[in-house]
Design a protein around this motif. Structure first.
Motif: not given
Length: 411
Positions: A151-156, A159-170
């Protein structure tokens, strides 16, 4: 359009009255942002973006990858939906500022329009997304990004709590993040225009990305979200521990052998606008397209991993496959920040608003770059893309048999 201009002008006047003397730079940038796409200014603006917005220059170094030059005429017409179009009328109607055609290592056509010149650094708009994808591929090859399903939030974590929380890089790479983003350039309050005002008045793209929220389940629907590319840039920075500009210079610009500098527009924190702020020469866009046409190799050096390029242009889920489908808002397919047309025969395209294109056709051994100021592009941009594709295919087909290219001379 008139109502939108009145709204922008009113907002500008309020800021001028309230902030004169304190925010001179920001007000100047806002003024130019408001007028960026006006017909009488758009041509000059698109070749001089660094005079309007904050920017960073990445200088070219080393030898230049030279082209040969053998001029050939363009086909006079092309066909789209059983209608014949004049190439010259299409070039004019679509606001063309540059058209450069490469067959093999030979430029067969090169022309500049509307008073622009070969040494203009032209705005990429969303063609920059494909450059960011190239850098991402290098990072994957180097092992600093080990799994695109992370997930992008593993790197950033910001972004936790945003729409990107838990979304994969792919999913972010494939414009399938599920994040809501209004990209209507005609809507004053759209997200893309809010970004433009943030860029003019000062602010952080990172903080802006963290304000966006979820719309759909990630990995199920292809919807073009420009801020997705900025999030990829955030991941790249975190993974490499380097600034984008430094990584861009080390991994791409110093190896591509361009003839001009690269200029990135930035936010007020100095972060490059990787989603659309790259400015380079038309022939350097051509060099990037040639690199991808040639599987990432230049003069025997593998600059971009060949497997990454293959993956980048191979849609691998139903919502990404070219053709009419319910889980996308376009019939074009999508890869890792590259567009894939319907009925593609070893073709893929980098595309930016107002008619910016890098068209790559491996079967024909052709790359075509078109820079434009097409003020009608947004009215029906997918049809504009379809018409451009038909024209590019006609040009590539006309070069299928080119016996005189072997006699080309060096530029």
């Amino acid at each position: 359009m008139k109502r939108r201009i009145v709204q922008w002008t009113a907002a500008l006047l309020i800021l001028l009255v309230g902030g004169m003397g304190y925010f001179h730079t920001e007000l100047r940038q806002l003024y130019h942002t408001v007028r960026l796409f006006e017909p009488e200014l758009i041509v000059r603006n698109f070749s001089n973006m660094a005079q309007i917005f904050p920017s960073i220059t990445i200088p070219r170094i080393g030898p230049i990858d030279q082209f040969k030059h053998r001029p050939q005429t363009l086909p006079s017409t092309f066909s789209y939906q059983d209608t014949e179009y004049s190439i010259q009328k299409w070039l004019s109607a679509s606001g063309t500022t540059a058209l450069v055609v490469l067959k093999g290592d030979t430029i067969t056509f090169e022309s500049y329009y509307q008073g622009t010149h070969e040494d203009d650094a032209r705005i990429s708009w969303s063609m920059a997304k494909s450059f960011l994808s190239a850098l991402f591929g290098v990072a994957v090859e180097e092992g600093v990004i080990t799994d695109l399903n992370t997930t992008v939030t593993d790197y950033v974590p910001s972004l936790k709590g945003s729409g990107y929380d838990g979304v994969s890089i792919k999913d972010v790479l494939q414009m399938s993040s599920g994040v809501y983003f209004n990209e209507d350039y005609g809507d004053f309050n759209s997200d893309i225009n809010r970004m433009g005002r943030l860029m003019a008045l000062g602010g952080s793209f990172d903080e802006f990305a963290a304000t966006l929220q979820r719309w759909r389940a990630p990995g199920t629907y292809m919807a073009y979200v420009s801020i997705d590319t900025h999030v990829l840039g955030m991941v790249l920075r975190a993974a490499t521990g380097q600034r984008i500009a430094d990584y861009f210079k080390a991994k791409l610009w110093s190896k591509l052998q361009p003839e001009g500098d690269a200029i990135y527009l930035t936010d007020s924190t100095g972060e490059p606008m990787v989603l659309g702020g790259l400015n380079i020469l038309s022939r350097d866009y051509l060099r990037f397209g040639k690199l991808y046409r040639d599987f990432g190799r230049l003069n025997g050096e593998q600059i971009i991993p060949a497997q990454w390029i293959k993956d980048s242009i191979t849609p691998d889920a139903p919502h990404l496959i070219p053709g009419k489908r319910a889980n996308a808002n376009t019939h074009w397919g999508y890869g890792y920040q590259w567009w894939i047309p319907e009925h593609a025969n070893q073709e893929f395209v980098a595309i930016g608003i107002y008619g910016q294109y890098i068209y790559i056709n491996r079967q024909a051994d052709v790359v075509i770059v078109k820079n434009s100021t097409n003020t009608h592009f947004m009215a029906n941009h997918y049809e504009s893309m379809d018409i451009a594709l038909a024209a590019f295919r006609a040009i590539a087909h006309s070069l299928a048999v080119s016996p005189h290219l072997k006699a080309a001379t060096d530029l």
